[in-house]
Write an enzyme that holds these catalytic residues in place. Structure first.
Site, PDB file in Angstrom:
ATOM      1  CG  HIS A  82     -10.354 -22.304   9.701  1.00 42.99           C
ATOM      2  ND1 HIS A  82     -10.821 -23.483   8.973  1.00 42.99           N
ATOM      3  CD2 HIS A  82     -11.221 -21.753   9.805  1.00 42.99           C
ATOM      4  CE1 HIS A  82     -12.079 -23.139   8.664  1.00 42.99           C
ATOM      5  NE2 HIS A  82     -12.548 -22.011   9.315  1.00 42.99           N
ATOM      6  CB  CYS A 108     -10.545 -28.436   9.067  1.00 46.24           C
ATOM      7  SG  CYS A 108     -11.311 -26.694   9.618  1.00 46.24           S
ATOM      8  CB  CYS A 148      -7.687 -25.680   5.902  1.00 48.98           C
ATOM      9  SG  CYS A 148      -7.924 -25.852   7.672  1.00 48.98           S
ATOM     10  N   GLY A 206     -10.979   3.909  -0.218  1.00 48.61           N
ATOM     11  CA  GLY A 206     -12.028   4.876   0.532  1.00 48.61           C
ATOM     12  C   GLY A 206     -13.174   4.059   0.980  1.00 48.61           C
ATOM     13  CG  ASP A 258      -6.100  -5.638   1.070  1.00 44.49           C
ATOM     14  OD1 ASP A 258      -6.547  -4.443   0.251  1.00 44.49           O
ATOM     15  OD2 ASP A 258      -5.928  -4.970   2.326  1.00 44.49           O
ATOM     16  CG  ASP A 271      -0.277   0.063   2.464  1.00 46.44           C
ATOM     17  OD1 ASP A 271       1.062   0.184   2.596  1.00 46.44           O
ATOM     18  OD2 ASP A 271      -0.798   0.052   3.547  1.00 46.44           O
ATOM     19  CB  CYS A 305     -12.868 -26.396   6.329  1.00 45.50           C
ATOM     20  SG  CYS A 305     -11.298 -25.566   5.808  1.00 45.50           S
TER      21      CYS A 305
HETATM   22 ZN   LIG Z   1     -10.270 -25.291   8.107  1.00 43.11          ZN
END
Ligand SMILES: [Zn+2]
Length: 383
Positions: free
Chosen positions: A358, A332, A329, A239, A289, A91, A327
């Site tokens: 996660h 998980c 991931c 903004g 983001d 940024d 999930c």
């Molecule tokens: Zn997860």
């Protein structure tokens, strides 16, 4: 070319594309985790790679103050410093500087401010922000803008957008003169470190312009049109997500998007909840983001396919199920809600690590599904 943007498929107003930057290609729409101080809080770089993060956001203001952009330049730039070979967007520092409401003074030339760390005096201008971002060596630098506060009346939003446009021109002019001094050419002497710079010789950072205009549709349109005349390789809508109702955020995005070139990436800064990022991606936003998934994780708030879950709740004390049954991931697949709750209650550092992993996985998966929806065919899940 230091940036290419190839639209592969479109679905309604949304599009799926490949954004190629000096440090790699990114499939869009993409969510970019925020790595404020050259780290996504609590997550080592190799786990970000395992999550398939292709681009990170770094905060110019924080890195300028500590460890300092010249120190980072001497260490070969931010990629090498933090051992991250994939893309980085920085940024402009403007948003953080303007958040220091008691500590700053704005003039046409730039912004004087005091460090939140030690109270020392500093000055940021469009030229200064470009110098800092080039020293960091980001793949995408952002023009120095004034993030108009909310609420702001029409006269205030008008004056602010005019200054942002003058600053956009100063940013671009200085950036074009200086961009080849990026510290990418240097190679690490320490070969065990995964920090070889992948940028090819002759590549340079890219500068995006930022649309402002407060919550006034006509001012947003004017800002976009005048910015597009300056011909940036990509455009951001700034903004937003500054306290306005969600409907207004959506309206400003919908108003602005059609005015930005279809063949260039479009980035909405600082949004949002999982359902919002999916919605904006379907509207035609390519990049987003937000600190939300990482910040919320450290407070025990997990985003799941069943909604938000506060892992601190007593009801999870002996819950052997994963944070999100849908999930896949790395958290998980392995840990229970009861364990995550215990780590939080015991204030163990691993709590922040697992919760953040996660949440990031959930955000990235949200975007992957939107891309898949646009592709009309499955995309290999790299998790
Ligand atoms: Zn997860």
């Amino acid at each position: 070319m230091s940036l290419t943007f190839q639209v592969r498929r479109t679905a309604g107003n949304g599009r799926r594309a490949t954004l190629t930057l000096p440090h790699g290609a990114v499939e869009t729409p993409v969510f970019m985790p925020v790595g404020t101080q050259a780290t996504v809080k609590a997550v080592p770089q190799q786990l970000l790679e395992a999550l398939d993060v292709g681009i990170l956001l770094g905060n110019t203001y924080h890195l300028y103050l500590r460890p300092g952009h010249e120190a980072i330049r001497r260490m070969g730039g931010l990629h090498r410093f933090m051992s991250w070979n994939r893309a980085i967007l920085t940024d402009s520092g403007g948003f953080q500087v303007f958040s220091l409401s008691e500590l700053r003074k704005v003039t046409e030339e730039g912004v004087s401010f005091r460090s939140h760390i030690d109270g020392s005096s500093h000055f940021f201008s469009p030229e200064r922000s470009m110098d800092v971002q080039i020293a960091l060596g980001s793949d995408i630098a952002m023009a120095f803008d004034e993030c108009t506060e909310y609420p702001a009346d029409r006269a205030r939003a008008r004056a602010s957008l005019d200054m942002t446009l003058r600053w956009a021109k100063r940013s671009r002019d200085h950036f074009e003169k200086q961009k080849s001094s990026v510290p990418w050419g240097e190679r690490s002497a320490f070969s065990a470190q995964r920090s070889e710079n992948t940028a090819e010789e002759g590549q340079t950072p890219n500068l995006f312009g930022i649309v402002q205009g407060g919550m006034f549709a006509d001012l947003r349109r004017e800002s976009a049109e005048r910015l597009v005349e300056m011909d940036f390789p990509g455009y951001a809508i700034g903004g937003l997500s500054v306290g306005e109702p969600r409907e207004l955020t959506r309206e400003m995005i919908a108003t602005t998007l059609p005015l930005l070139p279809v063949d260039k990436p479009r980035y909405v800064m600082g949004v949002g909840y999982p359902d919002e990022i999916a919605e904006y991606a379907r509207m035609g936003v390519d990049m987003m983001d937000c600190v939300l998934p990482t910040r919320a994780a450290r407070h025990g708030l997990l985003f799941t396919s069943e909604g938000r879950l506060n892992i601190k709740n007593r009801q999870f004390a002996e819950d052997q199920g994963p944070a999100d049954p849908a999930c896949n991931c790395m958290v998980c697949r392995r840990y229970s809600r009861a364990y995550l709750r215990h780590l939080m209650a015991a204030q163990e550092p691993l709590s922040a690590v697992l919760n953040t992993l996660h949440n990031l996985a959930f955000y990235l998966e949200t975007m992957r599904k939107v891309r898949e929806e646009m592709a009309g065919e499955p995309i290999a899940n790299s998790q």
